[in-house]
Design a protein around this motif. Structure first.
Motif, mmCIF file in Angstrom:
data_model
loop_
_atom_site.group_PDB
_atom_site.id
_atom_site.type_symbol
_atom_site.label_atom_id
_atom_site.label_comp_id
_atom_site.label_asym_id
_atom_site.label_seq_id
_atom_site.Cartn_x
_atom_site.Cartn_y
_atom_site.Cartn_z
ATOM 1 N N ILE A 147 0.770 -1.199 -0.020
ATOM 2 C CA ILE A 147 -0.071 -0.220 0.078
ATOM 3 C C ILE A 147 0.980 1.209 -0.147
ATOM 4 O O ILE A 147 1.819 1.419 0.875
ATOM 5 N N ILE A 148 0.602 2.130 -0.777
ATOM 6 C CA ILE A 148 1.367 3.328 -0.900
ATOM 7 C C ILE A 148 0.904 4.348 0.197
ATOM 8 O O ILE A 148 -0.212 4.449 0.461
ATOM 9 N N HIS A 149 1.848 4.701 1.178
ATOM 10 C CA HIS A 149 1.624 5.694 2.225
ATOM 11 C C HIS A 149 2.190 7.112 1.751
ATOM 12 O O HIS A 149 3.158 7.421 1.714
ATOM 13 N N LEU A 150 1.031 7.975 1.661
ATOM 14 C CA LEU A 150 1.013 9.396 1.566
ATOM 15 C C LEU A 150 1.150 10.003 2.904
ATOM 16 O O LEU A 150 0.123 10.022 3.408
ATOM 17 N N TYR A 151 1.687 11.023 2.755
ATOM 18 C CA TYR A 151 1.837 12.089 4.054
ATOM 19 C C TYR A 151 1.346 13.535 3.763
ATOM 20 O O TYR A 151 1.452 13.966 2.744
ATOM 21 N N THR A 152 0.528 14.168 4.780
ATOM 22 C CA THR A 152 0.145 15.163 4.539
ATOM 23 C C THR A 152 1.407 16.307 4.996
ATOM 24 O O THR A 152 2.262 15.838 5.366
ATOM 25 N N ARG A 153 1.335 17.483 4.463
ATOM 26 C CA ARG A 153 2.322 18.480 4.864
ATOM 27 C C ARG A 153 2.239 18.774 6.486
ATOM 28 O O ARG A 153 1.074 18.800 6.917
ATOM 29 N N VAL A 154 3.503 19.241 7.114
ATOM 30 C CA VAL A 154 3.318 19.486 8.387
ATOM 31 C C VAL A 154 2.584 20.712 8.797
ATOM 32 O O VAL A 154 2.637 21.670 7.977
ATOM 33 N N LYS A 155 1.710 20.475 9.837
ATOM 34 C CA LYS A 155 0.899 21.657 10.178
ATOM 35 C C LYS A 155 -0.236 22.181 9.187
ATOM 36 O O LYS A 155 -0.204 23.390 8.809
ATOM 37 N N THR A 156 -0.652 21.143 8.233
ATOM 38 C CA THR A 156 -1.613 21.716 7.330
ATOM 39 C C THR A 156 -2.564 20.507 7.097
ATOM 40 O O THR A 156 -2.838 19.621 6.320
ATOM 41 N N PRO A 157 -3.606 20.722 8.134
ATOM 42 C CA PRO A 157 -4.523 19.808 8.143
ATOM 43 C C PRO A 157 -5.681 19.875 6.931
ATOM 44 O O PRO A 157 -6.309 18.779 6.947
ATOM 45 N N LYS A 158 -5.570 20.898 6.193
ATOM 46 C CA LYS A 158 -6.494 20.691 4.894
ATOM 47 C C LYS A 158 -6.120 19.840 3.955
ATOM 48 O O LYS A 158 -6.781 19.326 2.962
ATOM 49 N N ASP A 159 -4.926 19.246 4.166
ATOM 50 C CA ASP A 159 -4.335 18.196 3.314
ATOM 51 C C ASP A 159 -5.033 16.820 3.528
ATOM 52 O O ASP A 159 -5.145 15.932 2.841
ATOM 53 N N ASN A 160 -5.636 16.790 4.726
ATOM 54 C CA ASN A 160 -6.680 15.573 5.024
ATOM 55 C C ASN A 160 -7.993 16.042 5.232
ATOM 56 O O ASN A 160 -8.516 15.511 6.243
ATOM 57 N N ALA A 161 -8.456 16.847 4.592
ATOM 58 C CA ALA A 161 -9.750 17.330 4.821
ATOM 59 C C ALA A 161 -11.057 16.266 4.794
ATOM 60 O O ALA A 161 -11.826 16.521 5.641
ATOM 61 N N VAL A 162 -10.708 15.350 4.064
ATOM 62 C CA VAL A 162 -11.832 14.620 4.048
ATOM 63 C C VAL A 162 -11.999 13.619 5.350
ATOM 64 O O VAL A 162 -13.229 13.716 5.848
#
Length: 236
Positions: A147-162
């Motif tokens: 499984i590909i693991h993608l990370y959000t940017r630091v202190k950027t909760p909108k990257d995981n808004a869903v």
């Protein structure tokens, strides 16, 4: 000075040099580089950030799922903390969640294995923040399951808004209305708490319409693509 204060014996630099030479305590640059390379190989020298790729490119007919993952921290009376690991599919909104006593990477490892079994091994990629629960054993699970693991940017909760939005739904539509859930957690009845959470998840996935899905349920929307139906959830 610290040695002398503790043991009342003077230790010169020459004595330290003699001990280093006698026991071969010199820094081994070759060995250190080999250890560092091994850690980089397993942990990933560079994290793959969500803003650097198009996550939809990883989806295939055999693996049509991209799950966004996160953690809800619950602060209960008497200083008790519990954790709910959550995951929601990026487009189809199929969701899963489970309660744990801690937010270790071993808990996240268990969570990912359960999620993978739920969708019959069809996860192409997962998105998470940089929390410690999504490191070590969670990364190991991703490698084993390819499984590909993608990370959000630091202190950027909108990257995981869903998943941030799903967490809010869990809190508003389940936790605030279920009168027993937090009591079970406070008294270490995690099995009972997870049963109640799973009952609500079945309602969420099979009965609750979503505006973003044209008022279809996640399962209806998923099946509208004429894909194989996911396995029913298990309350155990």
């Amino acid at each position: 000075i610290l040695y002398k204060n503790e043991y009342q014996t003077y230790m010169s630099q020459h004595h330290i040099q003699y001990v280093i030479e006698k026991y071969k305590l010199y820094f081994d640059a070759v060995k250190a580089e080999r250890i560092r390379s091994k850690k980089d190989r397993y942990r990933g020298a560079k994290k793959l950030r969500i803003n650097e790729v198009n996550p939809k490119n990883y989806l295939t007919g055999d693996r049509p799922f991209l799950f966004c993952c996160d953690t809800i921290v619950l602060y209960l009376p008497y200083g008790i903390k519990r954790y709910i690991l959550t995951a929601v599919e990026y487009e189809k909104k199929i969701a899963y969640a489970r309660c744990y006593k801690n937010n270790s990477s071993l808990s996240a490892f268990d969570f990912l294995l359960r999620l993978q079994a739920l969708v019959e091994g069809k996860i192409a990629a997962v998105i998470s923040d940089n929390g410690s629960e999504f490191a070590k054993y969670f990364e190991e699970a991703c490698r084993r399951l390819e499984i590909i693991h993608l990370y959000t940017r630091v202190k950027t909760p909108k990257d995981n808004a869903v998943d941030e939005r799903f967490n809010r739904t869990v809190q508003e539509e389940f936790m605030e209305t279920d009168e027993y859930f937090e009591s079970y957690l406070a008294y270490d009845s995690l099995i009972a708490a997870n049963q109640r959470l799973t009952d609500w998840l079945m309602f969420y996935n099979f009965e609750r319409p979503h505006q973003t899905l044209k008022y279809k349920t996640p399962i209806e929307w998923y099946n509208s693509y004429k894909l194989k139906e996911v396995s029913p959830m298990n309350r155990q």
